[in-house]
Every structure is written in structure tokens, then in C-alpha cells.
Design a protein around this motif. Sequence first.
Motif, PDB file in Angstrom:
ATOM      1  N   ASP A  10      -1.473  14.312 -14.484  1.00  0.00           N
ATOM      2  CA  ASP A  10      -2.748  14.189 -13.775  1.00  0.00           C
ATOM      3  C   ASP A  10      -2.448  14.019 -12.293  1.00  0.00           C
ATOM      4  O   ASP A  10      -1.833  13.036 -11.879  1.00  0.00           O
ATOM      5  N   TYR A  11      -2.873  15.006 -11.491  1.00  0.00           N
ATOM      6  CA  TYR A  11      -2.464  15.018 -10.085  1.00  0.00           C
ATOM      7  C   TYR A  11      -2.848  13.747  -9.355  1.00  0.00           C
ATOM      8  O   TYR A  11      -2.049  13.162  -8.626  1.00  0.00           O
ATOM      9  N   LYS A  12      -4.116  13.275  -9.557  1.00  0.00           N
ATOM     10  CA  LYS A  12      -4.555  12.099  -8.789  1.00  0.00           C
ATOM     11  C   LYS A  12      -3.760  10.848  -9.144  1.00  0.00           C
ATOM     12  O   LYS A  12      -3.374  10.080  -8.278  1.00  0.00           O
ATOM     13  N   HIS A  13      -3.519  10.653 -10.439  1.00  0.00           N
ATOM     14  CA  HIS A  13      -2.746   9.478 -10.845  1.00  0.00           C
ATOM     15  C   HIS A  13      -1.327   9.540 -10.299  1.00  0.00           C
ATOM     16  O   HIS A  13      -0.786   8.576  -9.801  1.00  0.00           O
ATOM     17  N   TRP A  14      -0.737  10.736 -10.411  1.00  0.00           N
ATOM     18  CA  TRP A  14       0.639  10.897  -9.941  1.00  0.00           C
ATOM     19  C   TRP A  14       0.702  10.570  -8.445  1.00  0.00           C
ATOM     20  O   TRP A  14       1.577   9.853  -7.980  1.00  0.00           O
ATOM     21  N   ASN A  15      -0.290  11.073  -7.702  1.00  0.00           N
ATOM     22  CA  ASN A  15      -0.315  10.874  -6.257  1.00  0.00           C
ATOM     23  C   ASN A  15      -0.454   9.397  -5.908  1.00  0.00           C
ATOM     24  O   ASN A  15       0.249   8.869  -5.055  1.00  0.00           O
ATOM     25  N   SER A  48       9.127 -10.055  -2.458  1.00  0.00           N
ATOM     26  CA  SER A  48       9.042  -8.698  -1.893  1.00  0.00           C
ATOM     27  C   SER A  48       9.603  -7.658  -2.866  1.00  0.00           C
ATOM     28  O   SER A  48       9.979  -6.576  -2.469  1.00  0.00           O
ATOM     29  N   ASP A  49       9.696  -8.017  -4.144  1.00  0.00           N
ATOM     30  CA  ASP A  49      10.205  -7.029  -5.095  1.00  0.00           C
ATOM     31  C   ASP A  49       9.140  -5.995  -5.412  1.00  0.00           C
ATOM     32  O   ASP A  49       7.973  -6.143  -5.046  1.00  0.00           O
ATOM     33  N   PHE A  50       9.561  -4.955  -6.107  1.00  0.00           N
ATOM     34  CA  PHE A  50       8.688  -3.811  -6.331  1.00  0.00           C
ATOM     35  C   PHE A  50       7.513  -4.130  -7.265  1.00  0.00           C
ATOM     36  O   PHE A  50       6.401  -3.637  -7.066  1.00  0.00           O
ATOM     37  N   LEU A  51       7.747  -4.987  -8.242  1.00  0.00           N
ATOM     38  CA  LEU A  51       6.671  -5.341  -9.171  1.00  0.00           C
ATOM     39  C   LEU A  51       5.552  -6.063  -8.419  1.00  0.00           C
ATOM     40  O   LEU A  51       4.366  -5.715  -8.565  1.00  0.00           O
ATOM     41  N   THR A  52       5.923  -7.028  -7.584  1.00  0.00           N
ATOM     42  CA  THR A  52       4.903  -7.753  -6.814  1.00  0.00           C
ATOM     43  C   THR A  52       4.171  -6.779  -5.887  1.00  0.00           C
ATOM     44  O   THR A  52       2.946  -6.815  -5.789  1.00  0.00           O
ATOM     45  N   SER A  53       4.935  -5.891  -5.234  1.00  0.00           N
ATOM     46  CA  SER A  53       4.305  -4.924  -4.313  1.00  0.00           C
ATOM     47  C   SER A  53       3.267  -4.081  -5.055  1.00  0.00           C
ATOM     48  O   SER A  53       2.198  -3.802  -4.518  1.00  0.00           O
ATOM     49  N   MET A  54       3.595  -3.668  -6.276  1.00  0.00           N
ATOM     50  CA  MET A  54       2.650  -2.825  -7.023  1.00  0.00           C
ATOM     51  C   MET A  54       1.397  -3.621  -7.398  1.00  0.00           C
ATOM     52  O   MET A  54       0.285  -3.105  -7.353  1.00  0.00           O
ATOM     53  N   ILE A  55       1.588  -4.892  -7.765  1.00  0.00           N
ATOM     54  CA  ILE A  55       0.428  -5.694  -8.189  1.00  0.00           C
ATOM     55  C   ILE A  55      -0.516  -5.956  -7.005  1.00  0.00           C
ATOM     56  O   ILE A  55      -1.732  -5.895  -7.142  1.00  0.00           O
ATOM     57  N   ILE A  56       0.057  -6.216  -5.819  1.00  0.00           N
ATOM     58  CA  ILE A  56      -0.827  -6.543  -4.689  1.00  0.00           C
ATOM     59  C   ILE A  56      -1.238  -5.309  -3.879  1.00  0.00           C
ATOM     60  O   ILE A  56      -2.007  -5.431  -2.929  1.00  0.00           O
ATOM     61  N   ALA A  57      -0.742  -4.137  -4.270  1.00  0.00           N
ATOM     62  CA  ALA A  57      -1.107  -2.922  -3.525  1.00  0.00           C
ATOM     63  C   ALA A  57      -2.619  -2.715  -3.570  1.00  0.00           C
ATOM     64  O   ALA A  57      -3.257  -2.934  -4.612  1.00  0.00           O
ATOM     65  N   ILE A 102      -1.127   4.338   4.626  1.00  0.00           N
ATOM     66  CA  ILE A 102      -1.926   5.088   5.592  1.00  0.00           C
ATOM     67  C   ILE A 102      -2.031   6.540   5.144  1.00  0.00           C
ATOM     68  O   ILE A 102      -1.217   7.007   4.344  1.00  0.00           O
ATOM     69  N   ASN A 103      -3.033   7.244   5.648  1.00  0.00           N
ATOM     70  CA  ASN A 103      -3.252   8.662   5.317  1.00  0.00           C
ATOM     71  C   ASN A 103      -3.320   8.921   3.812  1.00  0.00           C
ATOM     72  O   ASN A 103      -2.688   9.836   3.299  1.00  0.00           O
ATOM     73  N   VAL A 104      -4.025   8.069   3.117  1.00  0.00           N
ATOM     74  CA  VAL A 104      -4.127   8.259   1.668  1.00  0.00           C
ATOM     75  C   VAL A 104      -5.572   8.587   1.324  1.00  0.00           C
ATOM     76  O   VAL A 104      -6.498   8.047   1.924  1.00  0.00           O
ATOM     77  N   ASP A 105      -5.755   9.495   0.379  1.00  0.00           N
ATOM     78  CA  ASP A 105      -7.085   9.834  -0.113  1.00  0.00           C
ATOM     79  C   ASP A 105      -7.787   8.527  -0.502  1.00  0.00           C
ATOM     80  O   ASP A 105      -7.265   7.767  -1.329  1.00  0.00           O
ATOM     81  N   PRO A 106      -8.997   8.213   0.106  1.00  0.00           N
ATOM     82  CA  PRO A 106      -9.639   6.912  -0.144  1.00  0.00           C
ATOM     83  C   PRO A 106      -9.868   6.628  -1.633  1.00  0.00           C
ATOM     84  O   PRO A 106      -9.831   5.477  -2.063  1.00  0.00           O
ATOM     85  N   SER A 107     -10.040   7.697  -2.446  1.00  0.00           N
ATOM     86  CA  SER A 107     -10.302   7.439  -3.867  1.00  0.00           C
ATOM     87  C   SER A 107      -9.060   6.860  -4.561  1.00  0.00           C
ATOM     88  O   SER A 107      -9.139   6.383  -5.689  1.00  0.00           O
ATOM     89  N   LEU A 108      -7.922   6.928  -3.896  1.00  0.00           N
ATOM     90  CA  LEU A 108      -6.702   6.377  -4.508  1.00  0.00           C
ATOM     91  C   LEU A 108      -6.460   4.933  -4.078  1.00  0.00           C
ATOM     92  O   LEU A 108      -5.527   4.287  -4.543  1.00  0.00           O
ATOM     93  N   LEU A 109      -7.287   4.461  -3.149  1.00  0.00           N
ATOM     94  CA  LEU A 109      -7.067   3.106  -2.636  1.00  0.00           C
ATOM     95  C   LEU A 109      -7.696   2.072  -3.557  1.00  0.00           C
ATOM     96  O   LEU A 109      -8.690   1.429  -3.228  1.00  0.00           O
ATOM     97  N   ARG A 110      -7.158   1.941  -4.717  1.00  0.00           N
ATOM     98  CA  ARG A 110      -7.630   0.911  -5.646  1.00  0.00           C
ATOM     99  C   ARG A 110      -6.398   0.246  -6.248  1.00  0.00           C
ATOM    100  O   ARG A 110      -5.317   0.851  -6.297  1.00  0.00           O
ATOM    101  N   PRO A 111      -6.539  -1.001  -6.675  1.00  0.00           N
ATOM    102  CA  PRO A 111      -5.370  -1.663  -7.269  1.00  0.00           C
ATOM    103  C   PRO A 111      -4.900  -0.932  -8.528  1.00  0.00           C
ATOM    104  O   PRO A 111      -5.695  -0.292  -9.213  1.00  0.00           O
ATOM    105  N   MET A 112      -3.625  -1.022  -8.803  1.00  0.00           N
ATOM    106  CA  MET A 112      -3.083  -0.344  -9.988  1.00  0.00           C
ATOM    107  C   MET A 112      -3.339  -1.184 -11.236  1.00  0.00           C
ATOM    108  O   MET A 112      -3.297  -2.410 -11.182  1.00  0.00           O
ATOM    109  N   THR A 113      -3.571  -0.492 -12.337  1.00  0.00           N
ATOM    110  CA  THR A 113      -3.771  -1.216 -13.598  1.00  0.00           C
ATOM    111  C   THR A 113      -2.404  -1.619 -14.170  1.00  0.00           C
ATOM    112  O   THR A 113      -1.372  -1.063 -13.771  1.00  0.00           O
TER     113      THR A 113
END
Length: 531
Positions: free
Chosen positions: A140-145, A296-305, A315-326
Motif C-alpha cells: 500500500d503506497y500510502k502506508h509504505w510512504n 532517543s531509540d527508534f521505538l520511542t521515536s516511532m511512538i512519539i512521531a 518536513i515536506n510530507v503529505d499532510p494525510s500521513l501526519l498521524r501517529p503510527m499504530t
Amino acid sequence: MNFLYTILNNIKPTDIFQIIFLTIFFFILHFYYKHFTRPNPLPGPIPIPLIGSFEVLKTNLDVDDYLYKLSKIYGQNGIFELTMIGIRQIIITRAEYAEDFIYPSSSNQDKHTKHIMKTNNEGLLNYFDLENKGIVFNVDYKHWNLIVKFKLINNLFEEMMNCWIKLKKNDEDVTIIDATIWINRLFNDFTSVLLTGKRSFAIEAHYHKFKGNSMTKEMSETENFAECIVHFGSDCQVLYIPKILRHFPIIKGRIEEMKHYCDIAYKMLEEKIKKRRKEIEKIINCSNFDPKKLESDFLTSMIIANTPYETCPQINVDPSLLRPMTDEEIRGVLYDSFLATDTITDALCFIVYYISKHPNVKKKLFEEIKTVFKDDLARQITLDDLNKLKYCEAIIKEVARIRPTFSMVSRLTNKPDEIAGYKWPSDTMFIMFVRGINNNPIYWKDSDQFIPERFYEPQENQHKLAFSMFGGGVRICPGRNLAMIQLKLFLALLYRKVDVELVDMKAPLKLKTSAFTVCENLDIKIIHNQF
Ligand code: HEM
């Protein structure tokens, strides 16, 4: 309705066989009609309906060797076809043709989305819950992106530089080991620190298992997790088996076993994510909350992204992708990254094998190591040291050229396109057959000879895909920089301390190719105190 009812009422039990026979007959007829009227017929074996080729169902098949054999028979013009697991695949063995679908064309206004996906979802990706969770199998392109924009490797790379000194060294005197297992556990542990900030203690867990010692619950879980990942890597072609074949007895067992291993690994990763979410919540809800207290590990970064606590917003990211990861998406990325420990392990086993088989190469490597580390072979290795290990890097590339771990880089056309001089419809599967290209005498002199020195020579006129270790285009391996560092680091750590010999110098590499080529076992002799 009445008409149908009358027909069904008049069917006798003996007619059922005739109906089944006729259905199969027409299915086969339709299959071969479609096959013989397909666009751009290319040389290749005649396919068998549904599965394409019986070969791919063999559990012991090395797909890579099979493709290599076929490329010698049908691939003289750089392109041939093979129907695998029900899908027509166009196999490319010329770098120029691969460029047509690997790199976006500069004149194309959709250049960022051209043939970006690697496969379709007609197999069992959703059964294994992989279709839009991590990166590797994402269709799925959007998820991958969303997930890739995470700068996976930049973060891992930074963290690795702080963590590699924690690598444990083996100080036994002379040891015979199966390199595949020990290297895997080393990188499992290492990857765990990079990703979660915490060690998995996979080396220790395996040591206790190896010695037959009693193991704690955590150790058993760690060892179990590592085994699940290895099993997945060695049989992941199961993911692409057509759904319709899922219940066939020989295949069903394989799928269920794989699902079982996946479920164990997913559960462990999900527990880690939930635990970390709670830890983060506790820090955030603290009255004197300080963002610096967040790891500053990767797991924490993903949770707080994409939350107010993110320290480096995208920056420069499609606004529809700017949501926290599940949790499931995070689990997907963690899973992909642990899977990469298999690729590193296999690549290192191939490298150790080739070095052991070529004493002149080993001698030069030892000399380079001595020059770089001088008399202090125990000091910490710096990035500067790694940059000086040019011969070491040449060995890594030459092994990757002659025996790549990733031989099949796929792309599914998302619109009609002209590739290799033919016009193709959308949804055509292309495979850049890396081993075929890397070993093609058109690009490499003495292509079947192991000559690391060739990577010293300038390759200005060389096609950029004549050697590809990490794929290419937008879906190029995001772990390539990290991987190169890990490979060099391991080789420097190993060969500056010990000598390594194969237990059986005559035995060939024991290989199995699923999505990538796995080294099933490599018995080596570690000879300590060489210097
Ligand atoms: C020797 C080590 C490695 C080799 C040879 C390797 C090779 C590759 C190749 C050939 C691809 C396919 C690229 C394409 O389709 O164009 C790939 C994809 C990928 N690799 Fe690696 N890799 C290695 C290590 C790593 C590491 C250390 C990581 C991360 C921790 C990693 C993460 C990934 C991911 C996430 C993808 C999927 C990218 C996507 O589909 O968009 N790899 N790798």
C-alpha cells in the motif's frame, strides 16, 4: 430461479465428476488460451496452470539457482519470462533494462510513484498481517510512504555509532561454531539495542541453550523469537503462494507453521511496544516533564512521531500521513528490521566462506587490518578506522557481486510502460535478477572469478545497476549504510583478533533461496591469538 432449481434437481451424483472434469478442462483451456495470446511472448518454460512451475513448490528448491540456470538457457537477450506461483514474471538480466523499471524516468511527471510497489496482494500477505504494516512487504503506497519517511536508517545509524562498542567478544581459545547461528544472535542483540534501546541478550540466551544450561523465561523467549525470525526468512516464499492453494495438504502445513512462528514474534514485539507506550506516558504525565527524558531509540521515536512530543518533526510530507503510527505499523517496522539480521548474517557467512577459500585474500585483509590498527588490536574501532578499510570493503562487494544474498528485486508496473523495448500493461511483475546481472561477462571481466581488487578500479563507464547489492530507485534498501558499517565492523572485529578456517574446506555453501538466499549452516574453526 426455477430453471436453476430444475437443473440442480436433475444432477445425478455421477454427473458431479463430469462437471468437475469439465470445469478443470475449461480452466486449463482458458489458462493456455491466455498464455498463448499474452502480450510480448518471451522465451521461458511453459507454465503449469495455477502454480506456474512445480519447481517452486519444492521445499528444498534454491530459487536463485533455478533462475540462474534458466537465465543461461533463456536469458541471452537479457529478458525472459517465468510463471512462478501463478504469476507471470518478467526476469531481467541486463542492467539497462532493469533501469527502465527500477529508476523513475526524469521526464515522467509521476516519477515518485512509478512502479513503486514490489508485488501485488494476491498471495497470503494479509493472512500474515503484512500487507500494510512494515516496509518490506508493504503493498500500500500510502502506508509504505508514512513508514519510510521515518528516516529509519538515519536514526539507526546514529544509534549504532553509540552502541557498537557494546558488542560482546568471544574470548574462548579455539572453538568450532556454526557461524550462521552465532552471527545471527549477535545481530539480533545488536538490532534490539538500536531499535529499542535495550539488549535482547540473544547471545547469552543461545550460549545457555548451546551448553544445555537451565534458561530463564526471558532467555527462552529471546531464543524463541530469534528462531521465529530465522524460520520466517528461510521460508518466506510461502507469502506469495496463491490463496486458492492454501488448503492443499503439502502447502497447508508450511503455511500454518509459518503463521505460528509469526504470531509468536508479533506477540513479543507488541508487548515491547505496549510497555514502552506506558513508560512514555509516565514520563509525559510527570509534573516537570522534560522532553530530554524521552529515550532517543527508534521505538520511542516511532511512538512519539506526529505527536506534540516529537523532537524532529517531518518536513515536506503529505499532510494525510501526519498521524501517529499504530501499534501494528510500529510492529511491522520492528519486524522488518529484525528480519534484516538474517540478511546481514547470510552476507557475512558468504564473506567468511569466500575469504577462507582464498588465502591470498585473507593475507591481504590481515595486512590491511595491521596497517589500520597498528599494534593496538584491542582498541575501540572508530568510524575513521572503518573508512580506511578499503580492501575489506572491496571483499564485501566482490562477495555480494559473485554470490548476492538478494537476487530478486521485484517491481509491479502500476501503469502501462515500455520496458526492455516492449510495451507492457499495468500489473506486470518484473524481476531484476541481480545474480544474473552481477555475473554477466558483458559487465565484468572474468565474471566467475573472485577478485576483490576489481572494486579498486574506477568504474566510471560501468552501468549503475551492473552491480547492485541493495536494489535501486526509491525502494532501495534503507538499511544500506548501516549494513555496510555492520559488515565491515564485524569483519574488522573478527579478523583482527582471530583466524577463521572452514571446518570442511571442500564443502560447498549450504544454501536455500526464498525471497533472499539463506546460508543454512556454516561450520567454522575460530583460531585465537593469531597476532
Ligand atoms: C547485507 C545486508 C543487506 C542487504 C544485502 C540488503 C539488501 C536489500 C535489498 C536488495 C532490498 C530490496 C531493494 C529494492 O527493492 O530495490 C532491501 C530492502 C530493504 N532492506 Fe535491506 N539489505 C541489507 C540490510 C538491511 C538492514 C540492516 C536493514 C535495516 C535495519 C534493512 C532494511 C531493509 C528494508 C526495510 C527494505 C525494504 C525497503 C522497501 O521495500 O521500501 N536492510 N534490502
